[in-house]
Design a protein around this motif. Structure first.
Motif, PDB file in Angstrom:
ATOM      1  N   GLU A  57     -12.334   3.097  14.924  1.00  0.00           N
ATOM      2  CA  GLU A  57     -13.662   2.682  14.449  1.00  0.00           C
ATOM      3  C   GLU A  57     -13.551   1.507  13.486  1.00  0.00           C
ATOM      4  O   GLU A  57     -14.316   0.533  13.576  1.00  0.00           O
ATOM      5  N   GLU A  58     -12.582   1.566  12.568  1.00  0.00           N
ATOM      6  CA  GLU A  58     -12.404   0.486  11.590  1.00  0.00           C
ATOM      7  C   GLU A  58     -11.881  -0.777  12.253  1.00  0.00           C
ATOM      8  O   GLU A  58     -12.290  -1.895  11.892  1.00  0.00           O
ATOM      9  N   LEU A  59     -10.976  -0.638  13.230  1.00  0.00           N
ATOM     10  CA  LEU A  59     -10.451  -1.804  13.932  1.00  0.00           C
ATOM     11  C   LEU A  59     -11.569  -2.543  14.669  1.00  0.00           C
ATOM     12  O   LEU A  59     -11.585  -3.781  14.698  1.00  0.00           O
ATOM     13  N   VAL A  60     -12.482  -1.802  15.263  1.00  0.00           N
ATOM     14  CA  VAL A  60     -13.614  -2.429  15.951  1.00  0.00           C
ATOM     15  C   VAL A  60     -14.513  -3.144  14.941  1.00  0.00           C
ATOM     16  O   VAL A  60     -15.006  -4.249  15.198  1.00  0.00           O
ATOM     17  N   LYS A  61     -14.710  -2.544  13.776  1.00  0.00           N
ATOM     18  CA  LYS A  61     -15.584  -3.132  12.753  1.00  0.00           C
ATOM     19  C   LYS A  61     -15.012  -4.422  12.178  1.00  0.00           C
ATOM     20  O   LYS A  61     -15.707  -5.431  12.067  1.00  0.00           O
ATOM     21  N   VAL A  62     -13.734  -4.399  11.775  1.00  0.00           N
ATOM     22  CA  VAL A  62     -13.178  -5.551  11.052  1.00  0.00           C
ATOM     23  C   VAL A  62     -12.675  -6.648  11.980  1.00  0.00           C
ATOM     24  O   VAL A  62     -12.444  -7.774  11.554  1.00  0.00           O
ATOM     25  N   LYS A  63     -12.460  -6.327  13.259  1.00  0.00           N
ATOM     26  CA  LYS A  63     -12.066  -7.317  14.265  1.00  0.00           C
ATOM     27  C   LYS A  63     -10.766  -8.043  13.899  1.00  0.00           C
ATOM     28  O   LYS A  63     -10.643  -9.257  14.094  1.00  0.00           O
ATOM     29  N   LYS A  64      -9.795  -7.289  13.381  1.00  0.00           N
ATOM     30  CA  LYS A  64      -8.475  -7.848  13.097  1.00  0.00           C
ATOM     31  C   LYS A  64      -7.504  -7.394  14.191  1.00  0.00           C
ATOM     32  O   LYS A  64      -7.546  -6.243  14.627  1.00  0.00           O
ATOM     33  N   PRO A  65      -6.599  -8.278  14.626  1.00  0.00           N
ATOM     34  CA  PRO A  65      -5.632  -7.878  15.662  1.00  0.00           C
ATOM     35  C   PRO A  65      -4.701  -6.774  15.171  1.00  0.00           C
ATOM     36  O   PRO A  65      -4.294  -6.754  14.003  1.00  0.00           O
ATOM     37  N   LEU A  66      -4.344  -5.888  16.082  1.00  0.00           N
ATOM     38  CA  LEU A  66      -3.487  -4.743  15.794  1.00  0.00           C
ATOM     39  C   LEU A  66      -2.109  -4.943  16.401  1.00  0.00           C
ATOM     40  O   LEU A  66      -1.990  -5.331  17.563  1.00  0.00           O
ATOM     41  N   LEU A  67      -1.075  -4.654  15.593  1.00  0.00           N
ATOM     42  CA  LEU A  67       0.277  -4.528  16.124  1.00  0.00           C
ATOM     43  C   LEU A  67       0.662  -3.062  16.068  1.00  0.00           C
ATOM     44  O   LEU A  67       0.614  -2.441  15.002  1.00  0.00           O
ATOM     45  N   VAL A  68       1.028  -2.495  17.216  1.00  0.00           N
ATOM     46  CA  VAL A  68       1.432  -1.096  17.293  1.00  0.00           C
ATOM     47  C   VAL A  68       2.952  -1.009  17.258  1.00  0.00           C
ATOM     48  O   VAL A  68       3.638  -1.647  18.061  1.00  0.00           O
ATOM     49  N   LYS A 109     -10.793  -1.523   2.707  1.00  0.00           N
ATOM     50  CA  LYS A 109     -10.542  -2.076   1.372  1.00  0.00           C
ATOM     51  C   LYS A 109      -9.940  -3.477   1.438  1.00  0.00           C
ATOM     52  O   LYS A 109     -10.328  -4.369   0.669  1.00  0.00           O
ATOM     53  N   TYR A 110      -9.001  -3.699   2.377  1.00  0.00           N
ATOM     54  CA  TYR A 110      -8.262  -4.962   2.408  1.00  0.00           C
ATOM     55  C   TYR A 110      -8.668  -5.880   3.550  1.00  0.00           C
ATOM     56  O   TYR A 110      -7.972  -6.859   3.837  1.00  0.00           O
ATOM     57  N   LYS A 111      -9.784  -5.618   4.201  1.00  0.00           N
ATOM     58  CA  LYS A 111     -10.146  -6.355   5.410  1.00  0.00           C
ATOM     59  C   LYS A 111     -10.278  -7.858   5.196  1.00  0.00           C
ATOM     60  O   LYS A 111     -10.031  -8.650   6.121  1.00  0.00           O
ATOM     61  N   ASP A 112     -10.656  -8.283   3.992  1.00  0.00           N
ATOM     62  CA  ASP A 112     -10.827  -9.716   3.732  1.00  0.00           C
ATOM     63  C   ASP A 112      -9.558 -10.376   3.215  1.00  0.00           C
ATOM     64  O   ASP A 112      -9.545 -11.574   2.936  1.00  0.00           O
ATOM     65  N   GLN A 113      -8.472  -9.592   3.074  1.00  0.00           N
ATOM     66  CA  GLN A 113      -7.224 -10.123   2.522  1.00  0.00           C
ATOM     67  C   GLN A 113      -6.097 -10.165   3.554  1.00  0.00           C
ATOM     68  O   GLN A 113      -4.963 -10.467   3.207  1.00  0.00           O
ATOM     69  N   ILE A 114      -6.398  -9.861   4.817  1.00  0.00           N
ATOM     70  CA  ILE A 114      -5.348  -9.728   5.821  1.00  0.00           C
ATOM     71  C   ILE A 114      -5.700 -10.468   7.105  1.00  0.00           C
ATOM     72  O   ILE A 114      -6.870 -10.745   7.386  1.00  0.00           O
ATOM     73  N   ASP A 115      -4.645 -10.810   7.853  1.00  0.00           N
ATOM     74  CA  ASP A 115      -4.810 -11.435   9.173  1.00  0.00           C
ATOM     75  C   ASP A 115      -4.512 -10.466  10.309  1.00  0.00           C
ATOM     76  O   ASP A 115      -5.084 -10.578  11.385  1.00  0.00           O
ATOM     77  N   THR A 126       0.818  -1.222   0.000  1.00  0.00           N
ATOM     78  CA  THR A 126       0.000   0.000   0.000  1.00  0.00           C
ATOM     79  C   THR A 126       0.846   1.263   0.000  1.00  0.00           C
ATOM     80  O   THR A 126       0.324   2.347   0.228  1.00  0.00           O
ATOM     81  N   GLU A 127       2.147   1.135  -0.258  1.00  0.00           N
ATOM     82  CA  GLU A 127       3.033   2.290  -0.137  1.00  0.00           C
ATOM     83  C   GLU A 127       2.567   3.456  -1.002  1.00  0.00           C
ATOM     84  O   GLU A 127       2.521   4.606  -0.548  1.00  0.00           O
ATOM     85  N   ASP A 128       2.208   3.177  -2.254  1.00  0.00           N
ATOM     86  CA  ASP A 128       1.727   4.245  -3.137  1.00  0.00           C
ATOM     87  C   ASP A 128       0.358   4.750  -2.701  1.00  0.00           C
ATOM     88  O   ASP A 128       0.070   5.949  -2.765  1.00  0.00           O
ATOM     89  N   GLU A 129      -0.497   3.836  -2.234  1.00  0.00           N
ATOM     90  CA  GLU A 129      -1.845   4.227  -1.821  1.00  0.00           C
ATOM     91  C   GLU A 129      -1.832   5.112  -0.581  1.00  0.00           C
ATOM     92  O   GLU A 129      -2.738   5.931  -0.385  1.00  0.00           O
ATOM     93  N   LEU A 130      -0.828   4.934   0.271  1.00  0.00           N
ATOM     94  CA  LEU A 130      -0.753   5.734   1.487  1.00  0.00           C
ATOM     95  C   LEU A 130      -0.624   7.227   1.196  1.00  0.00           C
ATOM     96  O   LEU A 130      -0.969   8.059   2.033  1.00  0.00           O
ATOM     97  N   LYS A 131      -0.160   7.561   0.002  1.00  0.00           N
ATOM     98  CA  LYS A 131      -0.001   8.966  -0.354  1.00  0.00           C
ATOM     99  C   LYS A 131      -1.345   9.641  -0.622  1.00  0.00           C
ATOM    100  O   LYS A 131      -1.474  10.859  -0.479  1.00  0.00           O
ATOM    101  N   ASN A 132      -2.348   8.843  -0.993  1.00  0.00           N
ATOM    102  CA  ASN A 132      -3.631   9.421  -1.388  1.00  0.00           C
ATOM    103  C   ASN A 132      -4.827   8.842  -0.640  1.00  0.00           C
ATOM    104  O   ASN A 132      -5.956   9.294  -0.836  1.00  0.00           O
ATOM    105  N   SER A 148      -6.532   7.258   3.158  1.00  0.00           N
ATOM    106  CA  SER A 148      -6.419   7.250   4.618  1.00  0.00           C
ATOM    107  C   SER A 148      -6.215   5.827   5.112  1.00  0.00           C
ATOM    108  O   SER A 148      -6.518   4.845   4.418  1.00  0.00           O
ATOM    109  N   PHE A 149      -5.673   5.715   6.332  1.00  0.00           N
ATOM    110  CA  PHE A 149      -5.544   4.408   6.959  1.00  0.00           C
ATOM    111  C   PHE A 149      -6.908   3.711   7.007  1.00  0.00           C
ATOM    112  O   PHE A 149      -7.021   2.514   6.751  1.00  0.00           O
ATOM    113  N   SER A 150      -7.943   4.465   7.349  1.00  0.00           N
ATOM    114  CA  SER A 150      -9.285   3.899   7.485  1.00  0.00           C
ATOM    115  C   SER A 150      -9.758   3.282   6.177  1.00  0.00           C
ATOM    116  O   SER A 150     -10.308   2.166   6.152  1.00  0.00           O
ATOM    117  N   ASP A 151      -9.566   4.001   5.075  1.00  0.00           N
ATOM    118  CA  ASP A 151      -9.995   3.497   3.762  1.00  0.00           C
ATOM    119  C   ASP A 151      -9.280   2.199   3.414  1.00  0.00           C
ATOM    120  O   ASP A 151      -9.879   1.258   2.875  1.00  0.00           O
TER     121      ASP A 151
END
Length: 289
Positions: A73-84, A51-57, A36-42, A44-47
Motif C-alpha cells: 500500500e505504501e509503495l503504491v502511494k509513494v511511487k518509489k522504485p523497490l529493490l527486493v 516518514k522518509y518518502k521525501d528523502q529517498i530515491d 533506520t537500524e534502531d527504528e526498525l526495532k520499534n 513498522s516498514f510502512s511507518d
C-alpha cells in the motif's frame, strides 16, 4: 548519489545475519543510506516508508514475499522504485522476476536502474503481489512456525501441509467469473497475480505480473492423498482434462463460501470470504535484471 531506505526483516529466514553486510555493501558502492537500524526495532516498514518518502530515491526490502506484501500500500502511494533482496522462505516474487540472490548482483540492479511496472491483485481492498489462498494454504500459513521455517525453509510448509491435510475436509465454493459460476468441493483455491506461488509452484505457464489477469486454481481431489498425483501438474503449470483441478482466468473474480473462510495474502492471513478480486495495472515499480 542515490538515497536508499534499507528495510531488512530481522525475523526473516536470513534477515538478522544480513543487515550489516548489506548496509556495508551499499555504502561501499557509494549509496547514501537512511539510518533506520534502531527504528526498525520499534517501527513498522510502512511507518518508515511514509516518514522518509521525501528523502529517498529507492526502497530496499530484504525478506520474503510477506515482507514485500506488508508495504504494498505504501509503495503504491509513494511511487518509489523497490529493490527486493530475497531473504525469505519461498521468494516467489524474486523467482518470477529472476531477481538474483547473489548480493553483489542484486545490489547492482540499482545502478542498472531497469524499472518494471507490475500489476497487483486486490481482494476486499487489500493488495497482494503473488497469491491469495484459502483452504489448506491458510491453515498451513497459520500453523507453520517461524523457527521451523528458518531451519527447514520450504520443507517446513511441506511438512505442515502434510499434517494439516489429513485432518481437513473439502469446502463448498462458488467462483464467479465473466458472468459464469463454477461450483465445486475444493481443498484449496489459489488466486495468483503472477506465475509462481506456494513453494515455487506454477499457476500457469502463460501467467505474468503484467498480463492484467488473475489466475484461479481450485483443487478438487476426492481424497487428500490424491493431491500427490497433482504434483507434476502444479510444478509445470499444466493441467489435463482428467485431473481434479479447475483453472480459470480473468481480471475480476468473486468467490463465495458457505461460511467465512480465511484468506492468506502472500503468506499472511489478511481477509476472508466472501471475496471480490480485481487487478490494478502497473502500480508497483520494481528494479529487475
Amino acid at each position: 548519489m542515490s538515497r536508499l531506505l534499507l528495510l531488512i526483516n530481522p525475523s526473516s529466514r536470513s534477515g538478522a545475519d544480513y543487515y550489516e553486510k548489506i548496509h556495508k555493501s551499499l555504502v561501499t558502492k557509494g549509496y547514501r543510506i537512511v539510518d533506520t537500524e534502531d527504528e526498525l526495532k520499534n517501527s513498522s516498514f510502512s511507518d518508515l516508508i511514509i516518514k522518509y518518502k521525501d528523502q529517498i530515491d529507492f526502497i530496499v526490502v530484504g525478506g520474503g514475499d510477506g515482507s514485500v506484501n506488508s508495504v504494498l500500500e505504501e509503495l503504491v502511494k509513494v511511487k518509489k522504485p523497490l529493490l527486493v533482496i530475497p531473504l525469505g522462505t519461498a521468494n516467489n516474487l524474486a523467482r518470477t522476476l529472476k531477481i538474483p540472490s547473489n548480493l553483489d548482483d542484486n545490489l547492482n540492479l540499482i545502478t542498472k536502474n531497469n524499472i518494471q511496472k507490475l500489476d497487483l491483485g486486490v481482494v476486499n481492498g487489500k493488495y497482494f503481489v503473488n497469491v491469495a489462498g484459502m483452504g489448506l494454504s491458510a491453515r498451513v500459513n497459520q500453523a507453520a512456525q517461524s523457527n521451523l521455517k528458518k531451519k527447514l525453509g520450504v520443507f517446513a510448509f511441506i511438512f505442515t501441509a502434510f499434517t494439516k491435510a489429513k485432518s481437513m475436509k473439502p469446502f463448498t465454493v462458488k467462483i464467479k467469473l465473466d458472468g459464469k459460476t463454477h461450483k465445486a468441493r475444493s481443498w484449496q483455491v489459489s488466486v495468483c497475480n503472477g506465475k509462481h506461488y506456494g513453494s515455487g509452484l506454477i499457476i500457469s505457464k502463460e501467467a505474468t505480473l503484467e498480463d492484467g489477469k488473475l489466475h484461479c486454481l481450485s483443487t478438487e481431489i476426492k481424497k487428500w492423498w490424491h493431491g500427490f498425483f497433482l504434483i507434476p501438474a502444479v510444478i509445470r503449470g499444466q493441467y489435463g482434462p482428467n485431473q481434479d483441478a479447475t483453472l480459470l482466468s480473468g481480471d475480476q473474480i468473486i468467490i463465495e463460501t458457505k461460511r467465512p473462510m480465511k484468506i492468506d495474502l502472500d503468506g499472511d492471513i489478511k481477509t476472508e470470504t466472501p471475496a471480490q478480486f480485481h487487478v490494478e495495472r502497473g502500480v508497483l515499480s520494481v528494479l529487475t535484471p
